[in-house]
Design a protein around this motif. Structure first.
Motif, PDB file in Angstrom:
ATOM      1  N   GLU A  85       0.414 -10.421  -0.635  1.00 42.98           N
ATOM      2  CA  GLU A  85       1.733 -11.009  -1.137  1.00 42.98           C
ATOM      3  C   GLU A  85       2.613 -11.537  -0.398  1.00 42.98           C
ATOM      4  O   GLU A  85       3.662 -11.985  -0.559  1.00 42.98           O
ATOM      5  CB  GLU A  85       2.788  -8.817  -0.669  1.00 42.98           C
ATOM      6  CG  GLU A  85       3.670  -8.758  -1.305  1.00 42.98           C
ATOM      7  CD  GLU A  85       3.627  -8.736  -3.197  1.00 42.98           C
ATOM      8  OE1 GLU A  85       4.580  -8.680  -4.032  1.00 42.98           O
ATOM      9  OE2 GLU A  85       2.458  -8.217  -3.375  1.00 42.98           O
ATOM     10  N   ASN A 140       9.299  -1.145  -0.769  1.00 41.02           N
ATOM     11  CA  ASN A 140       8.713  -1.474  -1.934  1.00 41.02           C
ATOM     12  C   ASN A 140       7.212  -2.869  -2.568  1.00 41.02           C
ATOM     13  O   ASN A 140       7.521  -3.263  -3.600  1.00 41.02           O
ATOM     14  CB  ASN A 140      10.222  -2.056  -3.160  1.00 41.02           C
ATOM     15  CG  ASN A 140      11.019  -1.253  -3.131  1.00 41.02           C
ATOM     16  OD1 ASN A 140      10.986  -0.133  -3.222  1.00 41.02           O
ATOM     17  ND2 ASN A 140      12.716  -1.289  -2.425  1.00 41.02           N
ATOM     18  N   ARG A 141       6.918  -2.515  -1.252  1.00 39.05           N
ATOM     19  CA  ARG A 141       5.881  -3.687  -1.214  1.00 39.05           C
ATOM     20  C   ARG A 141       4.508  -2.838  -1.812  1.00 39.05           C
ATOM     21  O   ARG A 141       4.073  -1.867  -1.411  1.00 39.05           O
ATOM     22  CB  ARG A 141       5.132  -4.152  -0.042  1.00 39.05           C
ATOM     23  CG  ARG A 141       6.812  -5.202   0.700  1.00 39.05           C
ATOM     24  CD  ARG A 141       6.227  -5.768   1.579  1.00 39.05           C
ATOM     25  NE  ARG A 141       7.301  -6.399   2.391  1.00 39.05           N
ATOM     26  CZ  ARG A 141       6.822  -8.058   1.766  1.00 39.05           C
ATOM     27  NH1 ARG A 141       5.751  -8.114   1.390  1.00 39.05           N
ATOM     28  NH2 ARG A 141       8.236  -8.966   2.672  1.00 39.05           N
ATOM     29  N   ASN A 142       3.803  -3.630  -3.290  1.00 39.43           N
ATOM     30  CA  ASN A 142       2.683  -3.336  -3.320  1.00 39.43           C
ATOM     31  C   ASN A 142       1.426  -3.765  -2.481  1.00 39.43           C
ATOM     32  O   ASN A 142       1.228  -5.218  -2.937  1.00 39.43           O
ATOM     33  CB  ASN A 142       2.222  -2.896  -4.506  1.00 39.43           C
ATOM     34  CG  ASN A 142       3.251  -1.886  -5.402  1.00 39.43           C
ATOM     35  OD1 ASN A 142       3.552  -1.170  -4.917  1.00 39.43           O
ATOM     36  ND2 ASN A 142       4.264  -3.238  -6.088  1.00 39.43           N
ATOM     37  N   PRO A 143       0.941  -3.624  -1.447  1.00 42.40           N
ATOM     38  CA  PRO A 143      -0.084  -4.079  -0.907  1.00 42.40           C
ATOM     39  C   PRO A 143      -1.140  -5.024  -1.845  1.00 42.40           C
ATOM     40  O   PRO A 143      -2.045  -3.509  -1.951  1.00 42.40           O
ATOM     41  CB  PRO A 143      -0.596  -3.532   0.669  1.00 42.40           C
ATOM     42  CG  PRO A 143      -0.432  -2.046  -0.126  1.00 42.40           C
ATOM     43  CD  PRO A 143       0.770  -2.226  -1.109  1.00 42.40           C
ATOM     44  N   THR A 144      -2.190  -6.080  -1.218  1.00 41.28           N
ATOM     45  CA  THR A 144      -2.915  -6.786  -2.351  1.00 41.28           C
ATOM     46  C   THR A 144      -4.624  -5.802  -1.159  1.00 41.28           C
ATOM     47  O   THR A 144      -4.029  -6.221  -0.017  1.00 41.28           O
ATOM     48  CB  THR A 144      -2.936  -7.955  -2.113  1.00 41.28           C
ATOM     49  OG1 THR A 144      -2.430  -8.718  -0.961  1.00 41.28           O
ATOM     50  CG2 THR A 144      -1.575  -8.605  -3.007  1.00 41.28           C
ATOM     51  N   GLY A 146      -5.718  -3.379  -0.560  1.00 45.04           N
ATOM     52  CA  GLY A 146      -5.436  -2.264  -0.131  1.00 45.04           C
ATOM     53  C   GLY A 146      -6.707  -1.344  -0.063  1.00 45.04           C
ATOM     54  O   GLY A 146      -6.444  -1.020   0.958  1.00 45.04           O
ATOM     55  N   GLU A 173      -0.144   5.892   7.679  1.00 43.61           N
ATOM     56  CA  GLU A 173       0.495   4.463   6.974  1.00 43.61           C
ATOM     57  C   GLU A 173      -0.404   2.957   7.421  1.00 43.61           C
ATOM     58  O   GLU A 173      -0.247   2.489   8.481  1.00 43.61           O
ATOM     59  CB  GLU A 173       2.066   4.252   6.286  1.00 43.61           C
ATOM     60  CG  GLU A 173       2.703   3.650   4.979  1.00 43.61           C
ATOM     61  CD  GLU A 173       3.076   3.381   4.434  1.00 43.61           C
ATOM     62  OE1 GLU A 173       3.323   2.860   4.024  1.00 43.61           O
ATOM     63  OE2 GLU A 173       4.021   4.053   5.512  1.00 43.61           O
ATOM     64  N   THR A 176      -0.023  -3.492   6.328  1.00 47.26           N
ATOM     65  CA  THR A 176      -0.035  -4.929   6.402  1.00 47.26           C
ATOM     66  C   THR A 176      -1.625  -5.137   7.012  1.00 47.26           C
ATOM     67  O   THR A 176      -1.855  -5.179   7.975  1.00 47.26           O
ATOM     68  CB  THR A 176       1.070  -5.746   6.200  1.00 47.26           C
ATOM     69  OG1 THR A 176       0.254  -7.480   5.683  1.00 47.26           O
ATOM     70  CG2 THR A 176       1.155  -6.209   7.792  1.00 47.26           C
TER      71      THR A 176
END
Length: 294
Positions: A85, A140-144, A146, A173, A176
């Motif tokens: 990301e 608002n981040r969608n981790p790559t 995951g 949580e 990153t």
């Protein structure tokens, strides 16, 4: 006045394919892109254009058309070649900046205009962050990757809990991570995650940094974890620093050759680290010696 324009544009724009020969012969085959090398774009001024300008066989109009074509080519590129990301965000900023420059060049090239793109050195700031501060940055981040991120965070927290006799923590949580290889071939992972104490009435979130290292020999063994945890620490009670990958860092302290043992040069700013002597990987300061390893 100089004989011609100064074409020293950013080193971020480099050749991904071999330049066409001056005599118009066939182009050499393109080199295969490695992960994390989306910045390898065609040079702003290919070698044959430099030669033709010196010989006076290229006009400003033709040069302007080439700049416009490069702007349009860059505009059509997407972020599919970015594997994290953070790389997508960096690519978007790079694309916007260089499309703007190409179009500005295409508008006209008076002989008295000189471009000297030489970014000033900068540095990552010392920060004091809470777990809630970092949570807000990743809302608002969608981790790559995951699953890999949660796996690394789980390994690090299990390593941390194994050394505690009470108040063991649960993973809240995984924020990153960055998995990268050194020039020697050793693969490391840096991770940020949040954990909370289990079985308490007033759980306080804690922000963590962890470093893991890949043991290649263990990859061939079944039911054996190949990632070894090297370091886990809280960073909400000490100064922390973002990684400085792809920035031109101003370094004022004495180094050992090219090794900067205060910062991480493999991770982007969004991933926070303790002081550099707390971890092993990512200290090579030659700006882009690292590539992502997933």
């Amino acid at each position: 006045m100089d004989d011609g324009p100064n074409w020293s544009l950013s080193s971020q724009v480099s050749s991904a394919t071999s330049s066409r020969p001056v005599d118009g012969g066939p182009a050499a085959p393109a080199r295969k892109r490695k992960p994390g090398t989306w910045r390898r774009l065609p040079r702003t001024l290919p070698l044959e254009v430099e030669v033709r300008m010196k010989l006076g066989s290229i006009t400003h109009e033709e040069l302007n058309r080439q700049h416009l074509a490069r702007a349009e080519e860059l505009e059509k590129m997407d972020d599919s070649g970015c594997d994290t990301e953070e790389a997508k965000i960096a690519f978007k900023a790079f694309k916007e900046e260089h499309v703007r420059w190409y179009r500005k060049l295409a508008e006209g090239w008076p002989e008295n205009i000189v471009i000297n793109y030489n970014p000033q050195p900068s540095d990552t700031e010392e920060e004091f962050l809470t777990a809630e501060d970092m949570e807000a940055r990743f809302t608002n981040r969608n981790p790559t990757h995951g699953a890999q991120l949660k796996h690394f965070a789980g390994l690090a927290l299990a390593h941390y809990n194994a050394r505690k006799t009470e108040h063991k923590l649960d993973l809240a949580e995984a924020l990153t991570s960055n998995c990268f290889s050194e020039a020697c071939g050793t693969t490391y992972a840096h991770v940020n995650f949040i954990a909370i104490p289990g079985k308490t009435n007033n759980p306080m979130k804690r922000l963590f940094f962890a470093e893991l290292m890949l043991i290649p020999e263990l990859q061939m063994e079944e039911d054996t974890e190949p990632m070894r945890v090297l370091h886990v620490s809280t960073i909400d009670d000490v100064p922390c620093y973002g990684g400085c990958h792809e920035i031109h860092r101003k370094i004022n302290h004495r180094m050992r050759g090219v090794m900067d043992y205060e910062r991480c040069h493999a991770c982007h700013d969004i991933l926070k680290h303790p002081k550099g002597d707390m971890f092993i990987g990512g200290h090579n300061s030659t700006r882009m010696p690292y590539y992502s390893a997933t």
